[in-house]
Scaffold this active site. Structure first.
Site, PDB file in Angstrom:
ATOM      1  N   GLU A 114      -4.771  -8.659 -19.309  1.00 25.73           N
ATOM      2  CA  GLU A 114      -5.774  -7.740 -19.610  1.00 25.73           C
ATOM      3  C   GLU A 114      -6.524  -7.688 -18.195  1.00 25.73           C
ATOM      4  O   GLU A 114      -7.134  -6.562 -17.829  1.00 25.73           O
ATOM      5  CB  GLU A 114      -6.749  -8.610 -20.468  1.00 25.73           C
ATOM      6  CG  GLU A 114      -7.488  -7.712 -21.142  1.00 25.73           C
ATOM      7  CD  GLU A 114      -8.538  -8.413 -22.318  1.00 25.73           C
ATOM      8  OE1 GLU A 114      -8.019  -9.434 -22.549  1.00 25.73           O
ATOM      9  OE2 GLU A 114      -9.436  -7.924 -22.692  1.00 25.73           O
ATOM     10  N   ARG A 143       3.598 -24.286 -24.955  1.00 21.11           N
ATOM     11  CA  ARG A 143       3.568 -24.694 -26.326  1.00 21.11           C
ATOM     12  C   ARG A 143       5.228 -24.246 -26.782  1.00 21.11           C
ATOM     13  O   ARG A 143       5.855 -24.790 -27.820  1.00 21.11           O
ATOM     14  CB  ARG A 143       2.578 -24.353 -27.472  1.00 21.11           C
ATOM     15  CG  ARG A 143       1.321 -24.946 -27.060  1.00 21.11           C
ATOM     16  CD  ARG A 143       0.289 -24.505 -27.958  1.00 21.11           C
ATOM     17  NE  ARG A 143      -0.149 -23.198 -27.788  1.00 21.11           N
ATOM     18  CZ  ARG A 143      -1.105 -22.666 -26.677  1.00 21.11           C
ATOM     19  NH1 ARG A 143      -1.326 -23.726 -25.976  1.00 21.11           N
ATOM     20  NH2 ARG A 143      -1.262 -21.602 -26.588  1.00 21.11           N
TER      21      ARG A 143
END
Ligand code: AMP
Length: 180
Positions: free
Chosen positions: A103, A66
Protein backbone atom coordinates in the site's frame (compact mmCIF):
# COMPACT_ATOMS: atom_id res chain seq x y z
CA UNK A 1 -11.49 -29.25 22.46
CA UNK A 2 -12.95 -30.92 19.37
CA UNK A 3 -16.62 -30.21 18.56
CA UNK A 4 -17.57 -33.11 16.23
CA UNK A 5 -21.05 -32.37 14.77
CA UNK A 6 -20.09 -28.96 13.44
CA UNK A 7 -18.69 -28.55 9.92
CA UNK A 8 -14.95 -27.99 9.66
CA UNK A 9 -15.48 -24.49 8.30
CA UNK A 10 -17.58 -23.52 11.34
CA UNK A 11 -15.03 -24.98 13.71
CA UNK A 12 -12.21 -23.05 11.99
CA UNK A 13 -14.26 -19.85 12.16
CA UNK A 14 -14.83 -20.39 15.87
CA UNK A 15 -11.05 -20.57 16.42
CA UNK A 16 -10.11 -17.40 14.51
CA UNK A 17 -9.85 -14.43 16.84
CA UNK A 18 -10.38 -11.00 15.29
CA UNK A 19 -8.26 -8.23 16.78
CA UNK A 20 -9.40 -4.74 15.68
CA UNK A 21 -6.75 -2.12 14.92
CA UNK A 22 -3.76 -4.45 15.10
CA UNK A 23 -0.94 -3.87 14.22
CA UNK A 24 -2.24 -0.53 12.95
CA UNK A 25 -5.52 1.36 13.16
CA UNK A 26 -7.94 0.10 10.52
CA UNK A 27 -6.48 -3.44 10.27
CA UNK A 28 -8.72 -6.22 11.55
CA UNK A 29 -6.08 -8.83 12.40
CA UNK A 30 -7.11 -12.47 12.00
CA UNK A 31 -5.34 -14.30 14.81
CA UNK A 32 -4.93 -18.01 14.08
CA UNK A 33 -3.25 -18.93 17.40
CA UNK A 34 -6.50 -20.32 18.95
CA UNK A 35 -6.74 -22.67 15.94
CA UNK A 36 -3.12 -23.78 16.42
CA UNK A 37 -3.81 -24.47 20.10
CA UNK A 38 -6.62 -26.90 19.21
CA UNK A 39 -4.64 -30.00 18.28
CA UNK A 40 -7.53 -31.91 16.72
CA UNK A 41 -8.61 -28.95 14.61
CA UNK A 42 -5.04 -28.05 13.60
CA UNK A 43 -4.64 -31.62 12.33
CA UNK A 44 -7.91 -31.45 10.39
CA UNK A 45 -6.86 -28.14 8.83
CA UNK A 46 -3.59 -29.72 7.65
CA UNK A 47 -5.53 -32.71 6.27
CA UNK A 48 -7.86 -30.32 4.39
CA UNK A 49 -4.90 -28.39 2.95
CA UNK A 50 -3.33 -31.71 1.89
CA UNK A 51 -6.54 -32.70 0.10
CA UNK A 52 -6.60 -29.33 -1.69
CA UNK A 53 -2.92 -29.71 -2.68
CA UNK A 54 -3.65 -32.94 -4.56
CA UNK A 55 -1.20 -35.71 -5.45
CA UNK A 56 2.49 -35.78 -6.35
CA UNK A 57 3.67 -32.59 -4.70
CA UNK A 58 7.45 -32.19 -4.50
CA UNK A 59 7.67 -29.05 -2.38
CA UNK A 60 5.64 -26.88 -0.06
CA UNK A 61 6.67 -23.23 -0.15
CA UNK A 62 5.74 -21.44 3.09
CA UNK A 63 5.52 -17.66 3.28
CA UNK A 64 7.08 -15.95 6.32
CA UNK A 65 6.02 -16.24 8.98
CA UNK A 66 2.71 -17.95 9.68
CA UNK A 67 2.98 -19.80 6.39
CA UNK A 68 5.89 -21.66 8.00
CA UNK A 69 3.61 -23.12 10.65
CA UNK A 70 1.01 -24.51 8.24
CA UNK A 71 3.54 -25.21 5.51
CA UNK A 72 5.91 -27.30 7.61
CA UNK A 73 3.05 -29.40 8.97
CA UNK A 74 1.67 -29.82 5.44
CA UNK A 75 5.08 -30.89 4.11
CA UNK A 76 5.25 -33.52 6.84
CA UNK A 77 1.75 -34.70 5.97
CA UNK A 78 2.60 -34.90 2.23
CA UNK A 79 6.07 -36.33 2.91
CA UNK A 80 7.60 -33.69 0.68
CA UNK A 81 10.18 -30.95 1.15
CA UNK A 82 9.61 -27.50 2.63
CA UNK A 83 11.03 -24.21 1.34
CA UNK A 84 10.87 -21.04 3.44
CA UNK A 85 10.24 -17.80 1.53
CA UNK A 86 11.53 -15.00 3.73
CA UNK A 87 11.83 -11.26 4.06
CA UNK A 88 15.10 -9.90 2.60
CA UNK A 89 18.30 -10.46 4.53
CA UNK A 90 17.09 -13.42 6.63
CA UNK A 91 18.39 -16.34 4.57
CA UNK A 92 22.10 -17.16 4.96
CA UNK A 93 22.96 -18.53 1.48
CA UNK A 94 22.69 -16.90 -1.97
CA UNK A 95 19.10 -16.04 -2.86
CA UNK A 96 16.69 -15.18 -5.65
CA UNK A 97 14.55 -12.16 -4.81
CA UNK A 98 11.31 -10.59 -6.01
CA UNK A 99 10.11 -7.10 -5.15
CA UNK A 100 6.47 -6.17 -4.91
CA UNK A 101 4.42 -3.11 -4.12
CA UNK A 102 2.63 -2.60 -0.83
CA UNK A 103 0.00 0.00 0.00
CA UNK A 104 2.91 2.32 0.85
CA UNK A 105 6.27 1.50 -0.76
CA UNK A 106 7.76 -1.85 -1.76
CA UNK A 107 8.98 -5.00 -0.08
CA UNK A 108 10.91 -8.07 -1.16
CA UNK A 109 10.83 -11.82 -0.69
CA UNK A 110 13.69 -14.27 -1.06
CA UNK A 111 14.36 -17.98 -1.38
CA UNK A 112 17.70 -19.76 -1.53
CA UNK A 113 18.89 -20.00 -5.13
CA UNK A 114 19.02 -23.83 -4.98
CA UNK A 115 15.63 -24.18 -3.25
CA UNK A 116 13.51 -25.31 -6.23
CA UNK A 117 14.64 -27.36 -9.23
CA UNK A 118 12.99 -26.75 -12.63
CA UNK A 119 9.86 -28.87 -13.13
CA UNK A 120 9.23 -29.49 -9.42
CA UNK A 121 5.55 -29.52 -8.48
CA UNK A 122 5.09 -26.84 -5.84
CA UNK A 123 2.25 -25.59 -3.62
CA UNK A 124 2.46 -22.31 -1.77
CA UNK A 125 0.88 -21.88 1.65
CA UNK A 126 0.01 -18.98 3.91
CA UNK A 127 -2.46 -18.38 6.72
CA UNK A 128 -4.33 -15.41 5.21
CA UNK A 129 -4.99 -14.30 1.62
CA UNK A 130 -5.58 -10.55 1.93
CA UNK A 131 -4.68 -8.30 -1.04
CA UNK A 132 -2.76 -11.16 -2.66
CA UNK A 133 0.45 -9.14 -3.09
CA UNK A 134 2.56 -11.50 -1.01
CA UNK A 135 1.22 -14.64 -2.68
CA UNK A 136 1.55 -13.14 -6.18
CA UNK A 137 5.19 -12.25 -5.48
CA UNK A 138 5.83 -15.76 -4.16
CA UNK A 139 4.19 -17.25 -7.25
CA UNK A 140 6.50 -15.12 -9.39
CA UNK A 141 9.50 -16.38 -7.43
CA UNK A 142 8.48 -20.04 -7.88
CA UNK A 143 8.00 -19.45 -11.61
CA UNK A 144 11.42 -17.83 -11.89
CA UNK A 145 12.95 -21.08 -10.58
CA UNK A 146 11.06 -23.01 -13.26
CA UNK A 147 8.88 -24.67 -10.63
CA UNK A 148 5.37 -25.77 -11.56
CA UNK A 149 3.03 -24.00 -9.16
CA UNK A 150 0.06 -26.35 -8.84
CA UNK A 151 -1.92 -24.59 -6.08
CA UNK A 152 -1.97 -21.62 -3.72
CA UNK A 153 -3.43 -22.67 -0.34
CA UNK A 154 -4.75 -20.50 2.47
CA UNK A 155 -6.53 -21.17 5.70
CA UNK A 156 -8.63 -18.05 5.33
CA UNK A 157 -9.37 -15.53 2.62
CA UNK A 158 -10.48 -11.94 3.08
CA UNK A 159 -12.65 -12.01 -0.03
CA UNK A 160 -13.46 -8.29 0.03
CA UNK A 161 -9.76 -7.49 -0.60
CA UNK A 162 -9.90 -9.40 -3.89
CA UNK A 163 -6.55 -11.16 -3.50
CA UNK A 164 -7.85 -13.97 -5.69
CA UNK A 165 -8.04 -11.52 -8.61
CA UNK A 166 -4.39 -10.60 -8.12
CA UNK A 167 -3.55 -14.29 -8.54
CA UNK A 168 -5.70 -14.63 -11.68
CA UNK A 169 -3.84 -16.42 -14.46
CA UNK A 170 -1.73 -18.17 -11.83
CA UNK A 171 -2.33 -21.35 -9.86
CA UNK A 172 -5.75 -22.49 -8.61
CA UNK A 173 -6.49 -20.78 -5.29
CA UNK A 174 -7.99 -22.74 -2.38
CA UNK A 175 -9.00 -21.23 0.94
CA UNK A 176 -10.66 -23.22 3.70
CA UNK A 177 -12.84 -20.33 4.85
CA UNK A 178 -13.72 -16.99 3.39
CA UNK A 179 -14.79 -13.68 4.97
CA UNK A 180 -16.80 -11.38 2.70
P1 AMP B 1 -1.50 -9.76 1.33
O1 AMP B 1 -0.18 -9.68 0.64
O2 AMP B 1 -2.19 -8.44 1.45
O3 AMP B 1 -2.38 -10.84 0.76
O4 AMP B 1 -1.19 -10.13 2.83
C1 AMP B 1 -0.90 -11.40 3.15
C2 AMP B 1 0.07 -11.51 4.28
O5 AMP B 1 -0.16 -10.57 5.33
C3 AMP B 1 -0.05 -12.86 4.90
O6 AMP B 1 1.26 -13.33 5.18
C4 AMP B 1 -0.86 -12.66 6.14
O7 AMP B 1 -0.35 -13.44 7.15
C5 AMP B 1 -0.76 -11.19 6.45
N1 AMP B 1 -2.04 -10.53 6.66
C6 AMP B 1 -2.62 -9.61 5.84
N2 AMP B 1 -3.77 -9.16 6.34
C7 AMP B 1 -3.96 -9.82 7.50
C8 AMP B 1 -5.00 -9.81 8.49
N3 AMP B 1 -6.08 -9.01 8.39
N4 AMP B 1 -4.86 -10.62 9.54
C9 AMP B 1 -3.79 -11.43 9.66
N5 AMP B 1 -2.78 -11.48 8.78
C10 AMP B 1 -2.86 -10.69 7.70
Amino acid sequence: MASPGLALTDRIRARIREIPDFPRPGINFMDITPLLADGELFGEVIDALAAAAGPDIDLVVGIESRGFIFGAALAYRLRCGFVPVRKPGKLPFRTHRVDYTLEYGTDGLEAHEDAIAPGMRVVLVDDVLATGGTAAATAQLVTRFGGELVAALFVLELGFLRGRERLAGGPPVHSLIRYD
